[in-house]
Structure formats: C-alpha cells, structure tokens
Design an enzyme around this catalytic site. Structure first.
Site, PDB file in Angstrom:
ATOM      1  CD  GLU A  46     -21.751 -36.909  70.438  1.00 32.26           C
ATOM      2  OE1 GLU A  46     -20.838 -37.322  69.708  1.00 32.26           O
ATOM      3  OE2 GLU A  46     -21.567 -36.160  71.392  1.00 32.26           O
ATOM      4  CG  ASP A  57     -14.233 -39.750  63.136  1.00 27.37           C
ATOM      5  OD1 ASP A  57     -14.535 -39.116  64.154  1.00 27.37           O
ATOM      6  OD2 ASP A  57     -14.934 -39.784  62.120  1.00 27.37           O
TER       7      ASP A  57
END
Length: 254
Positions: A46, A57
């Site tokens: 990814e 995140d």
C-alpha cells in the site's frame, strides 16, 4: 479481467501487506522501498499518498505524511516515480489516501493514470460507500481498479454485508476503532470481533490493519483473516534504520 489483487488472494498462504508513505524518508525513496519489499517476500504494498489532514492515521503515519509533503511529494510526482514500476515489480500495488487529492487531480484522470502505471486498487477511507456507488464505481471499473472498503468493530452487520456486496477484492478490517499505530497485541475484544467477522462467511477475504507490528500480532490477526497490513511499525523502522534495512524488518514478521 483478472486483477493482481484477486489473483494474489487465491494463493494458499497468509498475505503480508506493507504500507509506507510515498516520499518518505526522502522524496525519491518510493521505488527503492517498493522493489525491496517485493524482493523480501512481501505479498502486497500500500503506497500512502500523503495528505495534509489525515484523519484516520496515527501519529507515526501523520508525521511521515507531513515530512513527505515537506519533501515535495505530490500526486503528480508520485505518478512520475511509478511510471516504470511494472518493469521491476509484479506484486499488487494499492494507493491509499484521502479522496481530496484524487478529486483535485480529477477522478477519471487519476484512475486512468493508475491503470497506465499498473496500480491495482485504491483505499480511500473517507469516500463513503453510497457516494462511490452513485458517482465513481463505473469509472473505477472502467480502469480496472478495485476499491477497498474499511470496516471496524463498530460497523453493523448490515453495513458489512453492503460493503461485502460492493467489493471485489478484499475488505480492510480495522482491528480497533482507534487510530493506527497504537496498542500492543490484541485483546479479547478484538479476538471476538475477528471471530464475528469470520462467522459471517463473507464472499471477500479480509485483511486486518491497525496494530500489527511483529510476528505475534501478524499470527493473531491472520488466524481467521487472509492477511494483515503493517504500516506504523514499518515506518518507525524506516525512520530509525533507513531504507537499506527492509530485509531485517520483513524477517521479524515471518
């Protein structure tokens, strides 16, 4: 048309997927990191497209995003870096990011570029399922891109079924409702969640992300799931040891 992701998912082993932020530690590390990960037996990668406001995140990935943006990383530069990637790399490549940069680039133009480069799928945590189905699904399909949706322990069974029906690759199973990169090991709550999803017998395999950082958590996560994704732990390793130490990191997982 078969996609590299669907082909990879048919292999009879547990898959190790690695996430890293494009343009970090240095702007031009992207290709070297991808090539080294494949050389060392990683199954899927990814590639994080950094964004200035990354909601899902944790601090490690946020910091790497901020650094990558300071290094000058943009969508345009990432596409330039990856233009010949398929000459040296054959495993599935997924771009993970937020919808905003894609929208700014132009959704169709972005998808077309992904197809030209050989990107297999996209993970866009902030693109809602219904918006995707109403407005973008045709475009993704036209360019052979799989869209990967996220589920969390809070996602209802009904919603999970909808996501399963809309997916043609794997489902990104977030191990907890917190941000990436925290927690050590998985507790009973996560184990129950892994079981619950396994018992739903979904048509798409699941790959677990968030909280995977070593062999123990990888094995725990893949007991019922098809694979696991490691992000924060890999970025911490790059920060501490640089891009020449990828082999050592992968060895600690399997």
């Amino acid at each position: 048309m078969s996609n590299r992701i669907t082909t990879k998912l048919q292999e009879g082993k547990k898959l190790l997927s690695i996430y890293f932020t494009a343009g970090y530690p240095a702007l031009n590390d992207t290709v070297k990191i991808i090539e080294d990960l494949e050389k060392n037996g990683v199954d899927m990668i990814e590639i994080g497209l950094p964004f200035s406001d990354p909601l899902a995140d944790g601090p490690t990935i946020q910091e790497s995003s901020t650094a990558a943006l300071k290094n000058g990383m943009t969508t345009e530069i990432l596409f330039k870096q990856l233009k010949d990637i398929r000459k040296s790399v054959s495993i599935p490549l997924i771009i993970m990011g937020y919808f905003n940069p894609m929208l700014q680039y132009g959704v169709e133009a972005f998808c077309k570029k992904c197809q030209e480069i050989g990107i297999d799928g996209l993970i866009l945590p902030d693109l809602p399922l219904d918006v995707y189905q109403d407005e973008y699904e045709e475009t993704f399909k036209k360019y052979g891109l799989l869209n990967v949706f996220l589920i969390t322990p809070q996602t209802s069974d009904e919603r999970i079924q909808q996501i399963d029906n809309a997916s043609n690759g794997f489902i990104y199973m977030v191990s907890s409702a917190s941000v990436t990169g925290s927690k050590s090991g998985f507790g009973q709550e996560q184990e129950n969640y892994f079981e619950r999803i396994a018992n739903m017998k979904l048509k798409n395999p699941q790959i677990v992300g968030f909280g995977i950082k070593d062999e123990e958590t990888f094995l725990q996560a893949t007991k019922t799931a098809k694979g696991a994704i490691i992000g924060s732990a890999f970025i911490k390793h790059l920060t501490a040891n640089g891009v020449h130490s990828i082999a050592e990191f992968v060895k600690t997982i399997r």
